[in-house]
Design a protein around this motif. Structure first.
Motif, PDB file in Angstrom:
ATOM      1  N   GLU A  80       0.800  -1.277   0.021  1.00 59.18           N
ATOM      2  CA  GLU A  80      -0.068  -0.044  -0.056  1.00 59.18           C
ATOM      3  C   GLU A  80       0.958   1.333   0.068  1.00 59.18           C
ATOM      4  OE1 GLU A  80      -3.732  -1.817   2.491  1.00 59.18           O
ATOM      5  OE2 GLU A  80      -2.059  -0.775   3.580  1.00 59.18           O
ATOM      6  N   TYR A  81       1.821   1.414   0.620  1.00 60.36           N
ATOM      7  CA  TYR A  81       2.694   2.595   0.883  1.00 60.36           C
ATOM      8  C   TYR A  81       3.577   2.570  -0.324  1.00 60.36           C
ATOM      9  CZ  TYR A  81       5.963   5.920   2.601  1.00 60.36           C
ATOM     10  OH  TYR A  81       6.868   7.223   2.683  1.00 60.36           O
ATOM     11  N   GLY A  82       4.002   1.356  -0.641  1.00 58.71           N
ATOM     12  CA  GLY A  82       5.022   1.328  -1.769  1.00 58.71           C
ATOM     13  C   GLY A  82       4.378   2.145  -3.195  1.00 58.71           C
ATOM     14  N   GLU A  83       3.094   1.803  -3.491  1.00 59.77           N
ATOM     15  CA  GLU A  83       2.157   2.341  -4.395  1.00 59.77           C
ATOM     16  C   GLU A  83       2.148   3.671  -4.389  1.00 59.77           C
ATOM     17  OE1 GLU A  83       1.276   0.474  -7.491  1.00 59.77           O
ATOM     18  OE2 GLU A  83       3.113  -0.296  -6.656  1.00 59.77           O
ATOM     19  N   ARG A  84       1.857   4.322  -3.044  1.00 64.81           N
ATOM     20  CA  ARG A  84       1.676   5.775  -2.843  1.00 64.81           C
ATOM     21  C   ARG A  84       3.072   6.406  -3.240  1.00 64.81           C
ATOM     22  NH1 ARG A  84      -0.465   6.039   2.997  1.00 64.81           N
ATOM     23  NH2 ARG A  84       0.485   8.222   2.802  1.00 64.81           N
ATOM     24  N   TRP A  85       3.915   5.842  -2.718  1.00 65.16           N
ATOM     25  CA  TRP A  85       5.355   6.024  -2.966  1.00 65.16           C
ATOM     26  C   TRP A  85       5.757   6.473  -4.489  1.00 65.16           C
ATOM     27  CZ3 TRP A  85       9.707   3.941  -5.022  1.00 65.16           C
ATOM     28  CH2 TRP A  85      10.769   4.820  -5.190  1.00 65.16           C
ATOM     29  N   ARG A  86       5.247   5.323  -5.100  1.00 67.09           N
ATOM     30  CA  ARG A  86       5.598   5.361  -6.709  1.00 67.09           C
ATOM     31  C   ARG A  86       4.886   6.550  -7.207  1.00 67.09           C
ATOM     32  NH1 ARG A  86       3.704   3.018 -10.906  1.00 67.09           N
ATOM     33  NH2 ARG A  86       2.016   1.759  -9.782  1.00 67.09           N
ATOM     34  N   LEU A  87       3.480   6.341  -7.094  1.00 63.63           N
ATOM     35  CA  LEU A  87       2.861   7.312  -7.848  1.00 63.63           C
ATOM     36  C   LEU A  87       3.022   8.773  -7.582  1.00 63.63           C
ATOM     37  CD1 LEU A  87      -0.478   4.985  -7.698  1.00 63.63           C
ATOM     38  CD2 LEU A  87       1.050   5.391  -9.800  1.00 63.63           C
ATOM     39  N   SER A  88       3.508   8.903  -6.291  1.00 63.03           N
ATOM     40  CA  SER A  88       3.688  10.379  -5.929  1.00 63.03           C
ATOM     41  C   SER A  88       4.997  10.951  -6.501  1.00 63.03           C
ATOM     42  CB  SER A  88       3.828  10.553  -4.590  1.00 63.03           C
ATOM     43  OG  SER A  88       4.596  10.001  -3.991  1.00 63.03           O
ATOM     44  N   ARG A  89       5.891  10.010  -7.044  1.00 63.09           N
ATOM     45  CA  ARG A  89       7.152  10.537  -7.555  1.00 63.09           C
ATOM     46  C   ARG A  89       7.615  10.355  -9.074  1.00 63.09           C
ATOM     47  NH1 ARG A  89       7.107   9.483  -2.357  1.00 63.09           N
ATOM     48  NH2 ARG A  89       8.651  10.193  -0.853  1.00 63.09           N
ATOM     49  N   GLU A  90       6.714   9.318  -9.486  1.00 70.45           N
ATOM     50  CA  GLU A  90       7.062   9.020 -10.995  1.00 70.45           C
ATOM     51  C   GLU A  90       6.823  10.104 -12.166  1.00 70.45           C
ATOM     52  OE1 GLU A  90       2.961   6.835 -12.383  1.00 70.45           O
ATOM     53  OE2 GLU A  90       4.738   5.816 -12.073  1.00 70.45           O
ATOM     54  N   ALA A  91       6.341  11.113 -11.701  1.00 74.87           N
ATOM     55  CA  ALA A  91       5.934  12.294 -12.503  1.00 74.87           C
ATOM     56  C   ALA A  91       7.354  12.774 -13.162  1.00 74.87           C
ATOM     57  CB  ALA A  91       5.043  13.445 -11.986  1.00 74.87           C
ATOM     58  N   GLY A  92       8.266  12.915 -11.891  1.00 74.20           N
ATOM     59  CA  GLY A  92       9.840  13.261 -12.412  1.00 74.20           C
ATOM     60  C   GLY A  92      10.848  12.364 -12.965  1.00 74.20           C
ATOM     61  N   TRP A  93      10.261  11.244 -13.238  1.00 75.61           N
ATOM     62  CA  TRP A  93      11.040  10.031 -13.641  1.00 75.61           C
ATOM     63  C   TRP A  93      11.089   9.878 -14.911  1.00 75.61           C
ATOM     64  CZ3 TRP A  93       9.047   5.895  -9.784  1.00 75.61           C
ATOM     65  CH2 TRP A  93       9.485   6.176  -8.506  1.00 75.61           C
ATOM     66  N   ALA A  94      12.092   9.266 -15.811  1.00 75.75           N
ATOM     67  CA  ALA A  94      12.123   9.125 -17.055  1.00 75.75           C
ATOM     68  C   ALA A  94      11.460   7.833 -17.392  1.00 75.75           C
ATOM     69  CB  ALA A  94      13.536   8.981 -17.561  1.00 75.75           C
ATOM     70  N   LEU A  95      10.858   7.362 -18.462  1.00 77.24           N
ATOM     71  CA  LEU A  95      10.162   6.213 -19.016  1.00 77.24           C
ATOM     72  C   LEU A  95      10.761   5.077 -18.439  1.00 77.24           C
ATOM     73  CD1 LEU A  95       7.677   4.688 -20.301  1.00 77.24           C
ATOM     74  CD2 LEU A  95       8.949   4.905 -22.298  1.00 77.24           C
ATOM     75  N   GLU A  96      12.218   4.789 -18.646  1.00 76.26           N
ATOM     76  CA  GLU A  96      12.740   3.850 -18.376  1.00 76.26           C
ATOM     77  C   GLU A  96      12.655   3.478 -16.845  1.00 76.26           C
ATOM     78  OE1 GLU A  96      14.199   1.244 -20.331  1.00 76.26           O
ATOM     79  OE2 GLU A  96      13.190   2.239 -21.970  1.00 76.26           O
ATOM     80  N   THR A  97      12.830   4.502 -16.142  1.00 76.37           N
ATOM     81  CA  THR A  97      12.882   4.536 -14.547  1.00 76.37           C
ATOM     82  C   THR A  97      11.549   3.900 -14.021  1.00 76.37           C
ATOM     83  OG1 THR A  97      14.629   6.172 -14.494  1.00 76.37           O
ATOM     84  CG2 THR A  97      13.478   5.939 -12.434  1.00 76.37           C
ATOM     85  N   ARG A  98      10.368   4.479 -14.637  1.00 81.47           N
ATOM     86  CA  ARG A  98       9.059   4.107 -14.357  1.00 81.47           C
ATOM     87  C   ARG A  98       8.765   2.761 -14.451  1.00 81.47           C
ATOM     88  NH1 ARG A  98       4.906   8.812 -17.021  1.00 81.47           N
ATOM     89  NH2 ARG A  98       6.176  10.696 -16.031  1.00 81.47           N
ATOM     90  N   LYS A  99       9.053   2.305 -15.548  1.00 81.74           N
ATOM     91  CA  LYS A  99       9.045   0.849 -15.956  1.00 81.74           C
ATOM     92  C   LYS A  99       9.825  -0.041 -15.070  1.00 81.74           C
ATOM     93  CE  LYS A  99       9.224  -2.556 -19.706  1.00 81.74           C
ATOM     94  NZ  LYS A  99       9.644  -2.599 -21.110  1.00 81.74           N
ATOM     95  N   ARG A 100      10.972   0.415 -14.918  1.00 78.64           N
ATOM     96  CA  ARG A 100      12.081  -0.537 -14.057  1.00 78.64           C
ATOM     97  C   ARG A 100      11.579  -0.485 -12.592  1.00 78.64           C
ATOM     98  NH1 ARG A 100      16.060   2.363 -14.187  1.00 78.64           N
ATOM     99  NH2 ARG A 100      16.231   3.109 -12.224  1.00 78.64           N
ATOM    100  N   VAL A 101      10.958   0.774 -11.912  1.00 77.52           N
ATOM    101  CA  VAL A 101      10.747   0.559 -10.460  1.00 77.52           C
ATOM    102  C   VAL A 101       9.278   0.059 -10.314  1.00 77.52           C
ATOM    103  CG1 VAL A 101       9.826   2.093  -8.721  1.00 77.52           C
ATOM    104  CG2 VAL A 101      11.744   2.881  -9.971  1.00 77.52           C
ATOM    105  N   GLU A 102       8.355  -0.001 -11.175  1.00 80.62           N
ATOM    106  CA  GLU A 102       7.069  -0.584 -11.123  1.00 80.62           C
ATOM    107  C   GLU A 102       7.527  -2.160 -10.972  1.00 80.62           C
ATOM    108  OE1 GLU A 102       3.748  -2.996 -11.983  1.00 80.62           O
ATOM    109  OE2 GLU A 102       5.464  -2.707 -13.567  1.00 80.62           O
ATOM    110  N   SER A 103       8.253  -2.440 -12.177  1.00 83.64           N
ATOM    111  CA  SER A 103       8.302  -3.992 -12.266  1.00 83.64           C
ATOM    112  C   SER A 103       9.260  -4.508 -11.220  1.00 83.64           C
ATOM    113  CB  SER A 103       9.300  -4.248 -13.662  1.00 83.64           C
ATOM    114  OG  SER A 103       9.847  -5.627 -13.758  1.00 83.64           O
ATOM    115  N   ASN A 104      10.130  -3.792 -10.557  1.00 82.28           N
ATOM    116  CA  ASN A 104      10.953  -4.370  -9.268  1.00 82.28           C
ATOM    117  C   ASN A 104      10.224  -4.461  -8.215  1.00 82.28           C
ATOM    118  OD1 ASN A 104      13.302  -4.559 -11.115  1.00 82.28           O
ATOM    119  ND2 ASN A 104      14.138  -2.776 -10.304  1.00 82.28           N
TER     120      ASN A 104
END
Length: 406
Positions: A80-104
């Protein structure tokens, strides 16, 4: 957090004595300033200094009532917290970073910690997870990425007052990884590579040659296109400039990105591989596919004549390739656990080494960032030469004989 004496000023008079404040003798004397569980600045007053100090200690330890989070937040899981953390930060990430973080998160952290409340993840939990993954053969570089992601999420949870401290702070990851070798768990023999080539349909056989004969990674091989951008037959050069990626929610699915960080480059094109690629282009004419290319930074849509596509002319997804690979691997008698496409890259490297290629040349062909990575990965394959005993003494003695008067 600090304790203030409200009855006296912090400055002193000419006689070095403390100066009384306007509140001297009125009201409670001692004030403790702190931030509560929500991060808001608070203060609490006390008659006695000992009470103020005791409260301050409880606040620092996170056990004071004012520091405790609501019951609903106490049971927030890492997922639950990990998804909040990811979604609140991914706006500033490159596409590759978004995909890698979500997958990992989804594939590596949530299966181990996803359903556990944050407050139940302790140092021992993290160490057990690391040890288990190392025993399973997880590559050290990959495990380092997973751990750093877990560390980032839990550090944010500390900042948000969800947990008192980060259990990752007590992990000495470098020391843990030092005892584990980078060496590949399995390397195919020449016969096993030939068996795989026999098992793979002619349409994809050239991709196997790119892995075994040039050390290409899977994404690099599937991203190869016809023409001098990738394959320069006249100069006998292979340009590793891109890899094929697939992200269903971005760029319509398929796109081209730079190869693994630091591994772009130009290498010698093996004559046999060059001939195989030329025959492949003749027998299976490249299919032009509209792809987004982000290798130069800004997304550019262009027509890419891919060397390898499905029978319907579509690029190959990881899932499609993996399904076909499982059949080819089994037919060739390769092991299920370590018999991956990457094993072809290990075959390429060890063949160079056992045929006396210089370490720097192997590094260049593999496009490793540093020579240390090459040496540590293939340390067991470097030829060991027997050292002559007494070599230095013999040389010096011979020199002395030549210079001594006759």
């Amino acid at each position: 957090m600090s304790i203030d004496d409200l009855w006296y000023l912090t400055t002193r008079g000419p006689d070095k004595k403390r100066l009384p404040s306007k509140r001297h003798g009125r009201g409670k004397r001692w004030r403790v300033r702190y931030a509560d569980a929500a991060g808001k600045s608070r203060e609490k007053l006390f008659e006695r200094k000992t009470d103020a100090e005791a409260f301050d200690a409880r606040v620092r330890a996170g056990v004071a009532e004012e520091m405790k989070v609501q019951q609903s937040e106490r049971n927030v899981t890492l997922r639950e917290y990990g998804e909040r953390w990811r979604l609140s930060r991914e706006a500033g990430w490159a596409l590759e970073t978004r995909k890698r973080v979500e997958s990992n998160l989804r594939c590596h952290l949530y299966p181990a910690f996803g359903d556990r409340p944050l407050r139940t993840i302790h140092l021992t939990s993290v160490l057990e997870w690391l040890t288990r993954r190392l025993d399973e053969g997880t590559p050290r570089t990959s495990l380092k990425l997973y751990f750093e992601l877990l560390d980032a999420v839990l550090s944010a949870a500390v900042t948000d007052k969800m947990i008192a401290d980060n259990p990752c702070d007590g992990v000495k990851l470098a020391q843990m990884l030092r005892g584990f070798s980078r060496a590949p768990k399995w390397v195919p023999t020449e016969g096993e590579v030939l068996a795989l080539l026999d098992a793979v349909p002619p349409r994809y056989r050239a991709a196997i040659w790119l892995g075994a004969g040039q050390g290409c990674r899977l994404g690099e091989a599937l991203g190869m296109e016809d023409g001098s951008r990738c394959v320069d037959q006249e100069r006998a050069e292979l340009h590793i400039a891109q890899q094929l990626r697939y992200a269903p929610q971005q760029y319509g699915g398929f796109y081209l990105s730079e190869p693994k960080a630091g591994s772009s480059g130009t290498v010698d094109l093996d004559p046999v591989v060059g001939k195989v690629l030329a025959e492949h282009v003749r027998d299976f004419p490249p299919v032009a596919v509209e792809l987004v290319d982000i290798t130069a930074g800004d997304p550019v849509c262009r027509s890419v004549p891919l060397l390898f596509t499905t029978t319907r002319g579509n690029p190959l997804t990881d899932r499609t390739w993996s399904r076909e690979w499982a059949d080819w691997r089994d037919a060739a008698g390769w092991p299920k656990e370590h018999g991956t496409f990457h094993a072809l890259r290990h075959f390429f490297a060890t063949t160079l080494i056992t045929n006396h290629a210089e370490p720097q040349e192997v590094q260049r062909m593999l496009r490793h960032k540093t020579l240390r990575i090459t040496l540590e990965t293939y340390v067991h394959w470097w030829p060991k030469r027997e050292r002559r005993r007494g070599l230095v003494g013999t040389v010096l003695q011979a020199a002395a004989t030549r210079t001594s008067p006759t």
